[in-house]
Design an enzyme around this catalytic site. Structure first.
Site, PDB file in Angstrom:
ATOM      1  N   TYR A  73      -5.581   9.142   8.619  1.00 20.95           N
ATOM      2  CA  TYR A  73      -4.665   9.622   7.570  1.00 20.95           C
ATOM      3  C   TYR A  73      -3.880  10.846   8.040  1.00 20.95           C
ATOM      4  CZ  TYR A  73      -6.878   6.708   3.989  1.00 20.95           C
ATOM      5  OH  TYR A  73      -7.328   5.656   3.244  1.00 20.95           O
ATOM      6  N   GLU A 123       0.893   4.620  -1.924  1.00 24.62           N
ATOM      7  CA  GLU A 123       0.548   3.207  -2.144  1.00 24.62           C
ATOM      8  C   GLU A 123       1.791   2.317  -2.086  1.00 24.62           C
ATOM      9  OE1 GLU A 123      -2.487   2.640  -1.894  1.00 24.62           O
ATOM     10  OE2 GLU A 123      -3.135   4.701  -2.177  1.00 24.62           O
TER      11      GLU A 123
HETATM   12 ZN   LIG Z   1      -3.576   4.319   2.221  1.00 25.71          ZN
END
Ligand SMILES: [Zn+2]
Length: 1100
Positions: free
Chosen positions: A617, A529
């Protein structure tokens, strides 16, 4: 966004719980089997001569404008009527709150849904009378691509010539005002729909028109939550927005995104004066009358029809008073959490905007490229803290009409940012803090959690991660503060809002005696993050098709940063084992899914949400890693530094990124590439699948072909021409060679040719640098097998691990003989690395082989072959466990493979493994905090008394992880009647509400449970169908039909399930059963071949 629910990468609660209970499952297996066997993104369309300087000028201009606007707005007629709360005035037909949001979770997929959405709205009378899409819609659906953007933001296309798609940079049709839109006198606001307009109207188009661009949002939100009346006050909020826009092209209609907001008043002020009058006073602000405001619900627009046309180049302020709903169920838009803290029932309100929920909180230009600045104010009960992206600049008090006192908290103005990154929280929390490079870092959590030190670990890592990224990217974190906050229920794992990162508590807080993996989950999640504060927040993808620019880089850096902070946590094999293999195992040339997709106008939020999958991802991270390996660390980092310098506070497409890397490559001579960065990388990000590289060591010839799964054999003709530009890092006889490149289907590399000498060998794709698999001819494999037997450490752990993973995957999919992969295992007695072992054991020790296939003869063969080779590695790790189990628990590189190996080796009956299990178990018994780890064992060995005890604990537990552990443990019973009763409870009581399906799944997974579930369905099909729904049927079939291998079994189950199905579904059922049977037959053949090979090679 840390959302990986689709990919399953981020460990879901259930998965982590599963990991936690793995050892207890192991103990159970040990106990039970023991008794049986005594054994377990450049600016091409509008080239800036100097993009950086141009943007700087733009920002300065906006800052100046913002200042003037704020003054102007202060002087403008006040539309916020004192402290009166907006009320639900017009929409009496509004559905109840919970149903209100249902459309957000409707599933849409594919082009059919695409046009269905068009035809179903925006007007009710159209959807009721039209059943087919209007023909004018067709070109918009999937083929016409628009790159139209507000002019303030330079655009470029992500498409290259080979896409062969029509590319349009214009809006679909002119936005001509229809003649039916004559101004009506005195009509300011209306929710009634206008008359039928041509389909070409801008509100039918899923992207905002480019008439206006946002400059500044001055937003005030007032959630009505009060601690003394939570139940009554939690459901809505009111909002006030002064939104400054610049007019780009003349228009008398304003379109904004708006989702389920109710408007009380709207005004358009302006044009705003440019500069001051000669006497230094502000010029007066005019007003543009609003003829009508109406909503296009299906497209999530609000439309303002104006009495005058806005002038290009001028600025206006759109003023709204409105109200909206606080989401009670989904964690989207503004949502609520109810929880217990410090022995009190409490509530908090927070926000989740990504991808397109900001429009549910304030009317907005809710597209990622529509960046603006934000001045946010939160009105809240005095007991609560109010937090947003920026630091607090002031607090005041406000009195509501009922006399109640409220606190008004204002925040500093943000830099330019996307709407999806705005964040708000109103909560009764505490925080811990520290300072990093002069900026405050706070971790917010429930008061008990803060008092117990649960946030301390996150606090120790957050600051250093910021500093690492600043140094690495040579780019300062631009906000004055950073706050991280955890919520009891968040649903998104984590969200990277600028300056206010939100987490599910599970991903942020470390409890005492927490599961060992938790620390690693917190570290990698926090790092992910924080990486987004650059990748996504400072530089944002222009459109969702390039979301991998956010997620691929954040995923790559989560491990890079973790490694720098805690070197033990990541090695190359960890990346391979935990990232690459999960996507390599299913990514084939037949997939439609690519890392970067063509620009598409997503009409429904689910189309955008579906993009957040393992291909952005995991494959995204693999793309970044491959790039970093062939460029080398220095060039890679230089490229990124240049990217941030050039594009800070703006938006990019993939090509912008490639251009920056190309510039750094062009400025040096050390790294020579066979083609441009764009040409190399587009092949990987625009094509699905990956190549198999096959080396013929006799000739040095390398060929490439796309990888297909065995079951895809008949469909591959359409895609077999796919070609990648492949970087090959390789070694010959232990000496690392210069990177070789293959750009065509084949190429001869004389230097890769090998002699017959046993000293001559090559390994390609060193350290799994490239995203592909490697195959060799027979001689090549044989040489590697002999090399391993002679000197396994001649190649690295990652290379050995990848060798096995490639070999088994190639054999399972018929590229090489199974025996070729098995030959590699002969050396294993010398293998001391647990991750290599776990790869082998995952591929060979598969319990279904034995239980479901009635193929017991393989068990003793596997046992004999593997156990005698396992001695060396077992001695190493059993000693380490006995000496210091917590050290093992903290070593992420070891922990996962050790668990996999431990379980399988115990299952194979290694005596010391059983003994060690008992020792660990005993240790746990003496440690009351670990009680939940032994629950499964307790239930398996116990009776209904133990089971009922666990049920009583479950009923009292509020800890979600603990509840899943308990649910699992209750499925460990070996008593059919207890399991039957468990299913009965799940079906006919509210004991396990929301977890009923999980109960059926976990019970059905055990050997005894499978039969219990089957018997239960015979007796209770109707109520099962009603409670669990027909969509669960396929899961049930898979559970029960797990081991079938004969036509008789197919027939029996078809009859069994057929009675529960409609005729039309029976065919699908038959096909499902046939597929399962054929798969199992294939498995049986494989087992038989493994068994034969083991017999012949037992003593080698
Ligand atoms: Zn992310």
């Amino acid at each position: 966004m840390g959302v990986r629910s689709n990919s399953g990468f981020y460990l879901s609660r259930k998965l982590v719980t599963f990991m936690v209970i793995l050892l207890s499952a192991l103990l159970l297996t040990v106990a039970v089997l023991g008794s049986f066997y005594a054994r377990c993104g450049h600016t091409s369309p509008q080239q800036w001569e100097n993009p950086g300087a141009a943007r700087l000028v733009q920002q300065q201009q906006i800052q100046k404008e913002k200042h003037v606007v704020q003054n102007s707005v202060t002087r403008a007629p006040e539309t916020w009527t004192g402290t009166k709360r907006p009320i639900w005035s017009w929409d009496n037909s509004r559905p109840p709150t919970t149903r209100f949001w249902n459309h957000l979770s409707q599933s849409t997929s594919g082009p059919l849904d695409h046009w269905r959405l068009f035809t179903s709205g925006p007007w009710g009378h159209i959807s009721s009378s039209t059943s087919e899409p209007p023909s004018t819609l067709e070109p918009w659906d999937d083929l016409t691509l628009s790159t139209s953007e507000p002019q303030d933001y330079p655009t470029s296309s992500t498409l290259d010539s080979r896409d062969n798609l029509t590319l349009s940079t214009s809006e679909p049709q002119d936005h001509t005002t229809p003649s039916t839109l004559e101004p009506r006198d005195n009509l300011t606001l209306s929710t009634s729909q206008p008359q039928l307009y041509p389909i070409s109207e801008p509100w039918n188009y899923p992207r905002l028109p480019s008439d206006l661009v946002p400059l500044h949002y001055d937003l005030e939100l007032w959630p009505s939550l009060r601690p003394d009346r939570i139940e009554k006050s939690k459901e809505f909020f009111s909002g006030r927005l002064n939104l400054t826009v610049r007019c780009i092209s003349p228009t008398s209609r304003v379109l904004l995104h708006s989702l389920r907001l109710s408007y009380e008043s709207v005004k358009v002020l302006g044009p705003l004066p440019d500069g001051l009058r000669e006497d230094g006073e502000q010029r007066p602000v005019g007003q543009v009358a609003v003829n009508r405001l109406w909503e296009v619900q299906e497209m999530e627009y609000v439309v303002l029809e104006l009495m005058e046309t806005l002038e290009p180049g001028r600025r206006y302020v759109l003023q709204f008073n409105y109200s909206g709903l606080v989401n009670q169920e989904d964690k989207a838009g503004l949502f609520i959490n109810l929880y217990y803290d410090q022995k009190k029932y409490r509530a908090l309100i927070a926000s989740q905007m990504e991808p397109t929920y900001a429009r549910a909180v304030f009317p907005s230009f809710d597209e990622p490229a529509m960046k603006a600045t934000f001045s946010i104010t939160l009105v809240h009960h005095p007991v609560y803290a109010a937090i947003s992206n920026m630091p607090v600049i002031g607090k005041s008090e406000r009195e509501d009409t009922d006399g109640s006192k409220w606190t008004v908290t204002s925040f500093e103005t943000t830099p330019l940012m996307s709407t999806y990154l705005t964040a708000f929280a109103v909560c009764d929390y505490n925080f811990v803090n520290r300072t990093e490079r002069g900026k405050e870092v706070r971790i917010w959590a429930q008061k008990d959690a803060i008092a117990n030190g649960y946030a301390d670990y996150a606090l120790t890592i957050a600051g250093p991660i910021f500093s690492l990224l600043e140094d690495l990217l040579n780019s300062s974190y631009p906000l004055p503060k950073m706050e991280l906050i955890g919520f009891p229920m968040f649903d998104h794992q984590a969200m990277e809002n600028w300056g206010l990162i939100m987490f599910d508590d599970f991903m942020l807080l470390q409890k005492k005696n927490d599961y060992p993996e938790r620390k690693n989950i917190i570290l990698s999640t926090v790092a992910h993050e924080i990486a987004h504060q650059w990748f996504g927040n400072i530089v944002t993808m222009k459109w969702w098709n390039d979301i991998w620019l956010n997620e691929g880089f954040a995923s790559y850096f989560e491990l890079e940063l973790s490694k720098r902070l805690d070197p033990q946590i990541m090695k190359d094999q960890f990346f391979y084992d935990n990232y690459m293999t999960h996507v390599l195992s299913e990514d084939t040339a037949l997939h439609l899914r690519t890392v970067s997709t063509v620009v598409k106008n997503y009409t429904h939020i689910n189309e955008i949400k579906a993009l957040f999958d393992k291909y952005v991802y995991l494959k995204g991270a693999c793309m970044v890693r491959m790039l970093s390996k062939f460029l080398g660390e220095n060039l890679f980092i230089s490229g990124l530094q240049s990217y941030f310098k050039t594009f800070a506070f703006s938006n990019t497409v993939q090509d912008d990124l490639w251009n920056q890397f190309q510039m750094v490559v062009d400025n040096q001579s050390e790294v020579v590439l066979p083609a441009s960065i764009k040409s190399i990388m587009d092949g990987w990000t625009h094509q699905s699948g990956y190549p198999i590289i096959t080396l013929d060591v006799s000739t040095g010839k390398i060929t490439q072909e796309p990888f297909y799964l065995a079951e895809d054999t008949n469909q591959k003709t359409s895609t077999y021409n796919k070609i990648w530009t492949v970087p090959i890092h390789w070694t010959k006889n232990g000496i690392v060679q210069p990177v070789a490149w293959i750009e065509n289907s084949s190429k001869v590399f004389p230097e890769m040719q090998l002699s017959d000498s046993e000293h001559d060998w090559v390994v390609l794709n060193l350290n799994a640098s490239g995203y592909y698999r490697v195959n060799y001819d027979q001689l090549g494999w044989k040489k590697l097998s002999l090399l391993l037997q002679k000197d396994p450490k001649a190649i690295t752990t990652t290379d050995r691990l990848k060798l096995f993973d490639d070999a088994f995957m190639l054999s399972w999919n018929n590229y090489i003989e199974l025996e070729t992969a098995l030959e590699l295992t002969k050396y294993l007695a010398k293998e001391d690395d647990i991750s290599v072992w776990s790869t082998v054991l995952k591929n060979l020790v598969i319990k279904e082989f034995v239980f479901d296939m009635d193929n017991y003869d393989i068990y003793p063969l596997l046992k004999n072959y593997l156990l005698k080779r396992f001695t060396l590695v077992w001695n190493i790790y059993s000693s380490r466990i006995r000496e210091n189990i917590s050290a093992i628990n903290n070593d992420n590189t070891i922990l996962q493979p050790l668990k996999i190996a431990f379980e399988r080796i115990c299952w194979l009956g290694l005596e010391d493994c059983l003994q060690l299990s008992k020792e660990i178990f005993k240790e746990w018994m003496n440690h009351s905090d670990s009680i939940k780890d032994i629950m499964c064992f307790g239930v398996a060995m116990g009776s209904d008394k133990e089971w009922d005890f666990l049920l009583s604990v479950y009923e009292k537990s509020t800890d979600i992880e603990e509840r899943f552990s308990l649910l699992y443990a209750m499925s460990c019973s070996k008593e059919p009647w207890i399991l039957h009763r468990y299913l009965k409870y799940a079906l006919s009581t509210s004991l396990f509400t929301d977890d009923e399906k999980y109960v059926f799944q976990i019970v059905g997974l055990s050997e005894i449970g499978r039969f219990v579930v089957k018997d239960f369905l015979i007796k209770n099909w109707q109520p099962v169908k009603e409670r669990l729904g027909l969509d669960f049927f396929s899961t049930l079939v898979n559970i029960i039909a797990r081991g079938i291998s004969t036509d008789a079994e197919v027939q029996e189950l078809q009859q069994f399930f057929g009675n529960m199905q409609e005729d039309i579904e029976r065919t699908a059922l038959f096909n499902q059963l046939e597929r399962r049977k054929n798969k199992n037959l294939e498995k049986a053949k494989r087992i038989s071949r493994i068994a034969n090979w083991l017999k012949e090679n037992m003593n080698d």
